[in-house]
Design an enzyme around this catalytic site. Structure first.
Site, PDB file in Angstrom:
ATOM      1  N   HIS A  18       0.845  -1.198   0.000  1.00  0.00           N
ATOM      2  CA  HIS A  18       0.000   0.000   0.000  1.00  0.00           C
ATOM      3  C   HIS A  18       0.877   1.243   0.000  1.00  0.00           C
ATOM      4  O   HIS A  18       1.793   1.347   0.805  1.00  0.00           O
ATOM      5  CB  HIS A  18      -0.897  -0.026   1.235  1.00  0.00           C
ATOM      6  CG  HIS A  18      -2.025   0.943   1.154  1.00  0.00           C
ATOM      7  ND1 HIS A  18      -1.825   2.293   1.208  1.00  0.00           N
ATOM      8  CD2 HIS A  18      -3.356   0.757   0.998  1.00  0.00           C
ATOM      9  CE1 HIS A  18      -2.996   2.894   1.097  1.00  0.00           C
ATOM     10  NE2 HIS A  18      -3.934   1.987   0.977  1.00  0.00           N
ATOM     11  N   ARG A  48      -2.797   1.098  -6.462  1.00  0.00           N
ATOM     12  CA  ARG A  48      -1.828   1.020  -5.380  1.00  0.00           C
ATOM     13  C   ARG A  48      -0.461   0.513  -5.830  1.00  0.00           C
ATOM     14  O   ARG A  48       0.569   1.046  -5.428  1.00  0.00           O
ATOM     15  CB  ARG A  48      -2.366   0.091  -4.295  1.00  0.00           C
ATOM     16  CG  ARG A  48      -3.542   0.715  -3.599  1.00  0.00           C
ATOM     17  CD  ARG A  48      -4.210  -0.236  -2.655  1.00  0.00           C
ATOM     18  NE  ARG A  48      -5.276   0.484  -1.952  1.00  0.00           N
ATOM     19  CZ  ARG A  48      -6.069  -0.066  -1.064  1.00  0.00           C
ATOM     20  NH1 ARG A  48      -5.950  -1.340  -0.769  1.00  0.00           N
ATOM     21  NH2 ARG A  48      -6.995   0.649  -0.475  1.00  0.00           N
ATOM     22  N   ARG A 100      -5.275  -5.605  -5.901  1.00  0.00           N
ATOM     23  CA  ARG A 100      -6.643  -5.266  -5.507  1.00  0.00           C
ATOM     24  C   ARG A 100      -6.833  -3.758  -5.536  1.00  0.00           C
ATOM     25  O   ARG A 100      -5.971  -3.018  -5.056  1.00  0.00           O
ATOM     26  CB  ARG A 100      -6.933  -5.798  -4.107  1.00  0.00           C
ATOM     27  CG  ARG A 100      -8.303  -5.439  -3.591  1.00  0.00           C
ATOM     28  CD  ARG A 100      -8.573  -6.050  -2.240  1.00  0.00           C
ATOM     29  NE  ARG A 100      -7.722  -5.527  -1.191  1.00  0.00           N
ATOM     30  CZ  ARG A 100      -7.876  -4.309  -0.648  1.00  0.00           C
ATOM     31  NH1 ARG A 100      -8.830  -3.505  -1.064  1.00  0.00           N
ATOM     32  NH2 ARG A 100      -7.042  -3.921   0.299  1.00  0.00           N
TER      33      ARG A 100
END
Lengths: 235, 248, 665
Positions: free
Chosen positions: C266, C337, C463
């Protein structure tokens, strides 16, 4: 039954404390208004007549019985809650903090017990002696005085009060008693409203302001009486 | 910085505990729990049993950490969980006393760890909206006034850490219970069961042996999410309503 | 082993609807006689347990926490996606599906992802009905915001606590089932092994974490909702207790670990401050809506900032490199991300890192404060606002949007982000890989299901933000309650599973032996120190950038570390007691194997895709280069007791989307 369940529930018991407390606040106001007649410079005429009415009017007699009942209820439930709560807490912390609450709020049971003790002294001093007049009509510590307003003789409680406050220790005891009462009210007044759920952005500041004023003014009013009489004797 | 730690050590639920003193070298950027990690590493190195304390997310949201630091749940900083408390709040040579939450309904498990399952049982008693999966209408079917929704949110931020119980001289769980009752009561979806929910949750709270609120309001001061005692007033109100306003 | 995805036939948009209508069902009277074990009480586990309970199954639910409400789903900040198109900005189920496939770098299963997009609508409805206080507009309707990798506003949120609020919703639904007896909750019970009877998953062995007692729990099937394995890296945004053990034990009993190399780093986390650091804290991606990422252009400025001679606010606008805006003008600061993280790595690799360790970049809100301040001034009709006034009003707006995140940042770092830019750096956050499951979310072990982050299914190689909450709840509320019937419909004649059978007794014995073994090593090093070392190896050789040489080296290092662990770990305390060190030791032992399989997978995948970046496979501009011809498959790994692993492939079939190079430029 629902009412029993309600009264036994945690919130129910708090509400008993709240309602009895508020009633006692009202009583304090009435009591103070009556007692302020002790400051009237008429040799006790007003106060003695008032005292007579308070002990002889059937309606007021009934209210006063209710008052004793509520004092008792407030004290008994309060002490009971103290033990229940102490049990719920288990043990206390090694380091005691003063940073998260007022001293008054954390010591309501202690303050209340001291007030109860004070009440016994107070009742013994005046109320009991007045009551005993029935059985000892000739006792010299209960003089009689003529009430102009009622047109007959009444017990001269005024003299009894004024002579009692000759004693500096008793005066001090009364002052301390009022100070304790002040602390108790400092938390108790607004707390009673919170318990009843009467809390709102708009009127809660008013209630807590009123509570603080009440906690200062009422005990102050009571405190003036012994001070006034003690000073009266001195000068 | 060098710190003196006085930590409550207790082997198990039934044993008697006591304080032990430790020295630890900490850094001001450490979190409080990282400082305890350092202590535990030290103890393990000396082949001693480390201090048992509970923690998980370490970002102030899971509500697992819960110790009482110098008499205050989650330590001296307002609106902060233990894991978010950093050592820059302390200075070299400080003595810090660390205890478990003290409350009958939160029995001690070991050292600083306590059992808070009584909170779960209060929620199980009625802290929910009875809607099965799939029954819901469209999410925008019922508009909710923004401020109202925001008030519900304020109550819903409770992380169930138990700081309110820890702070309360009466060991009362009313802030916890009231927060959930308020969260749901303030939303139209939760209004339907509101009365029953209040009486069931309060009854369970009483059954768990929590003390009674005397409006000390230390809970509000110590709550890491700064949940207001307004909620307790709301609960009291709805409890009265549930008694006098319902036919059951 | 051939891996059958069991994706239903038919047009993409109709697969789920048609399948659902024809699926095997279990009648209510039979549901009462069927037991289901659910392990984990995060979004996926709690929602599954609650819904299965509502349907009438006898559910036994397990968590190692003291309460189901503590699962790490609670820490999700930013939001949850749903293709509601409430904003009228062109969103649709297809667009959400497409964004997710593309965001995942074309490494997910089309049918699963489309189903996720379809279900997203119902999740929001369900959450609102449960009393989840999602953000609202003044008109009382739901508000949305934007997230990375997307050009519409489809993210529903609850301040910076969306995960908490959704989890409490699921927890409350679960509590309701507990109170009516349809779910039996076991708190503080950790699953230590899976029990198979006749090839089917029939139960688990748990350890009561308070007493240390091992217990045998039997059921007709087992549902794992045990989260991801990010804590392999030691430092991650995961909670301290998050672990892979339940999933890994299942792999050791025959399930497969799919795409373990896909780990999400992240981009916006608080940088590491020292050796003692135990975990990293995420700053929600939503901050990139208004925050601008930059580093100084000139090395002199970088050095001056590191030495504290210059403040970030002293650097002139023209001397700043807003590198995301420069490199990706179409998406700017809101690239996905993996892209944002890699760009930060490139900047710091060039030596532009802005803190003492050289591992941080700025996330700056000044522009947003000015912009909001000016628009407030206009809306309040203030003609000539002073600079201070603009800043003040601007800060107020920023506070309303991100107040709790700013507060959290200040608590941790001691810096005030309203006055000086935040320092951020990428950190391990989520794992796209997980237990291999088919369309029914069933693993290759019949009767064993995996939901949420624990499975691999919906996100491919990366994701998108606000999709984890969506997937966890989709799996738990709306997928498993249907698909579990496919397995259980054939089990209605199976009597209650006996937990005294040989298989259970054997499994329990094996667990007891494993615990004894670890306790009896009595070496000199703490569990924590092994975990920290493992994390360093993983981050070094299998972190944001990987290559074959490093991976080979890393695999050997992990093997050595594992051997050292079994030789020299010291676990204090007893097995029959509350013993957090023992719990940790068992988890780290599994991480020491999981780490190896991650590296093996990363080594096998000779391409760069999403969260998996192999430095050998990049374009001239440093962008990831996929190899669709050879690697458009799911890599599912088996692992036997001897530590031998083997690759099994499930080819990914793309019938609806065209495989393209991802571009956010």
């Amino acid at each position: 039954m629902w009412i029993i369940n309600f009264l036994l529930s945690s919130i129910g018991r708090k509400i008993i404390m709240s309602l009895t407390g508020l009633f006692l606040c009202l009583f304090l106001v009435i009591h103070l208004l009556g007692n302020l007649q002790l400051l009237v410079d008429d040799g006790g005429e007003a106060f003695n007549s008032y005292a007579y009415i308070m002990t002889h009017n059937p309606l007021i007699k009934f209210i006063s019985i209710a008052n004793y009942f509520f004092i008792g209820l407030h004290a008994v439930v309060g002490i009971l809650l103290y033990f229940v709560n102490r049990n719920a807490k288990g043990s206390s912390y090694a380091v005691k903090t003063k940073d998260n609450a007022s001293i008054a709020s954390k010591n309501m049971a202690l303050l209340g017990s001291l007030i109860l003790a004070f009440l016994f002294i107070h009742m013994g001093d005046f109320w009991l002696k007045m009551k005993m007049a029935k059985w000892y009509p000739d006792a010299d510590w209960l003089p009689l005085a003529q009430s102009e307003a009622l047109g007959h003789e009444v017990i001269d409680l005024y003299v009894r009060v004024t002579t009692a406050f000759d004693n500096i220790w008793l005066v001090l005891a009364y002052l301390i008693g009022q100070l304790i009462l002040s602390f108790h009210l400092w938390h108790g007044f607004a707390s009673a409203f919170q318990t009843l759920g009467l809390r709102h952005k708009k009127y809660t500041p008013l209630i807590s302001g009123l509570g603080k004023a009440f906690a200062i003014l009422i005990p102050l009013g009571f405190a003036i009486i012994p001070i006034f009489h003690y000073l009266n004797i001195l000068f | 910085m060098k710190l003196n730690l006085k930590i409550w050590r207790q082997k198990g639920p039934d044993s008697t505990g006591g304080f032990e003193t430790y020295m630890v070298e900490a850094d001001e950027h450490m979190s409080f729990l990282e400082m305890l990690d350092v202590l535990n590493e030290q103890l393990i190195h000396e082949k001693k049993e480390p201090v048992a304390f509970e923690h998980d997310c370490r970002e102030g949201i899971c509500g697992t950490c819960n110790m009482v630091i110098d008499g205050r749940p989650h330590g001296p900083q307002q609106g902060t969980t233990t894991c978010q408390l950093h050592m820059r709040a302390y200075k070299d040579g400080d003595t810090i006393t660390i205890e478990p939450i003290r409350a009958k309904s939160f029995p001690i498990i070991k050292d600083l760890a306590v059992d808070r399952s009584s909170f779960d049982r209060i929620i199980q008693a009625g802290g929910y909206i009875s809607v099965n999966t799939g029954q819901a209408p469209d999410a925008n079917a019922i508009p909710i006034e923004k401020d109202q929704s925001s008030r519900a949110f304020d109550a819903a931020t409770c992380i169930g850490c138990g700081a309110c119980v820890a702070a309360c001289p009466n060991g009362s769980a009313m802030l916890f219970t009231a927060a959930k009752i308020s969260h749901l009561a303030l939303l139209p979806q939760g209004k339907v069961e509101h009365t029953k929910r209040t009486s069931k949750m309060v009854a369970q709270m009483d059954k768990e042996g929590f003390g009674m609120c005397s409006n000390v309001e230390a809970c509000e001061v110590e709550c890491p999410k700064e949940i207001s005692t307004d909620n307790i007033a709301r609960m009291n109100r709805s409890f009265l309503g549930s008694i006098f306003g319902s036919e059951g | 082993m051939s891996l059958e995805s069991n994706v239903p036939k038919g047009a993409l948009a109709e697969k789920w609807t048609n399948y659902r209508s024809k699926m095997n069902l279990v009648a209510p009277n039979n549901k009462r006689r069927i037991e289901v074990i659910v392990v984990g009480t995060g979004l996926a586990g709690a929602s599954a347990a609650a819904t299965l309970g509502e349907l009438g199954y006898k559910v036994k639910c397990f968590t190692f926490h003291d309460s189901p409400r503590r699962a790490h789903s609670i820490a999700a900040q930013g939001g949850i996606n749903a293709a509601k198109n409430y904003q009228n900005d062109g969103d649709s189920i297809y667009r959400l599906f497409y964004d997710t496939i593309k965001g995942g770098d074309y490494r997910s299963r089309e049918a699963n992802t489309h189903r996720l997009a379809e279900i997203s609508l119902e999740i929001i409805d369900q959450a609102v009905a449960q009393g989840v206080p999602l953000a609202r507009e003044y008109g009382g309707l739901l508000a949305n915001r934007s997230f990375g990798g997307v050009q519409v506003s489809r993210t529903f949120y609850a301040r910076g606590q969306t995960g908490q609020q959704l989890l409490l919703g699921a927890y409350q639904a679960l509590s309701r089932q507990i109170s009516n007896g349809s779910v039996v909750m076991h708190n503080r019970h950790e699953m230590l092994d899976l029990v198979k009877v006749d090839g089917k998953a029939r139960g688990i062995i748990t350890r009561n974490l308070l007493t240390g007692k091992l217990e045998r729990h039997a059921a007709h099937c087992v549902v794992l909702a045990t989260g991801g394995y990010g804590n392999v890296f030691y430092l991650s945004t995961n909670a301290m207790m998050s672990n892979v053990s339940a999933a890994w034990r299942s792999v050791k009993k025959g399930a497969l670990m799919a795409n373990p190399c896909y780990t999400q780093i992240h981009p916006t986390c608080i940088p590491v401050s020292g050796e003692y650091q135990s975990k990293l804290t995420l700053m929600s991606e939503s901050l990139r809506n208004d925050g601008r990422v930059w580093v100084p252009k000139n090395m002199e400025d970088v050095m001056a900032i590191r030495e504290g001679k210059l403040k970030p606010t002293d650097i002139k606008e023209e001397d700043r490199d807003y590198y995301l805006e420069r490199r990706y003008p179409a998406f700017g600061n809101l690239v996905p991300r993996d892209v944002a993280s890699r760009a930060a790595k490139i900047a710091t690799d060039e030596g532009k890192g802005v803190n003492k360790t050289g591992l941080a970049v700025f996330l700056d809100f000044e522009a947003a404060i000015q912009r909001y301040g000016n628009s407030e001034a206009i809306s309040k009709g203030i003609a000539n606002p002073s600079k201070d006034m603009i800043r003040k009003m601007g800060k107020e707006v920023v506070k309303q949007k991100y107040g709790n995140l700013f507060q959290m940042y200040e608590k941790i770092t001691g810096d005030n982000p309203y006055e000086t830019p935040m320092k951020i750096y990428p950190a391990v956050h989520y794992t796209m890989g997980g237990v291999w499951v088919d369309y029914n979310l069933q693993t290759n072990v019949p009767g064993l299901f995996a939901l949420g982050e624990a499975n691999f299914s919906d996100h491919g190689a990366n994701r998108l933000g606000a999709s984890a909450l969506m997937q966890g709840l989709a799996d738990g509320y709306f997928v498993i309650p249907y698909t579990i019937g496919q397995f259980l419909a054939d089990e209605i004649r199976t009597p209650m599973i006996d937990n005294n059978s040989e298989e259970f007794v054997e499994a329990e014995k094996a667990v007891a032996e494993r615990i004894d073994q670890i306790l009896s090593i009595k070496g000199d090093q703490s569990v924590e120190s092994f975990h920290r070392r493992l994390g360093k190896i993983m981050w070094e050789y299998c972190g944001m950038s990987r290559n074959a040489e490093g991976l080979n080296k890393g695999i050997q290092m992990i093997k050595d570390l594992r051997a050292e662990f079994y030789r020299d770990v010291f676990v204090p305390g007893r097995e029959d007691d509350f013993n957090p060190e023992l719990e940790k030791a068992l988890r780290v032992a599994d991480f020491l194997e999981m780490g190896e399989i991650m590296m093996a997978d990363a080594l096998n995948r000779n391409e760069s895709a999403g969260g998996h970046f192999r430095s050998e496979y990049q374009s001239e501009e440093g962008e990831a280069q996929r190899n669709d011809a050879d690697y458009a498959y799911v890599a599912a790994w088996s692992w036997d007791e001897g530590g031998n692993h083997q690759l099994h492939k499930e080819d990914l079939v793309f019938e609806n989307v065209e495989l393209k190079t991802r571009s956010y430029k």
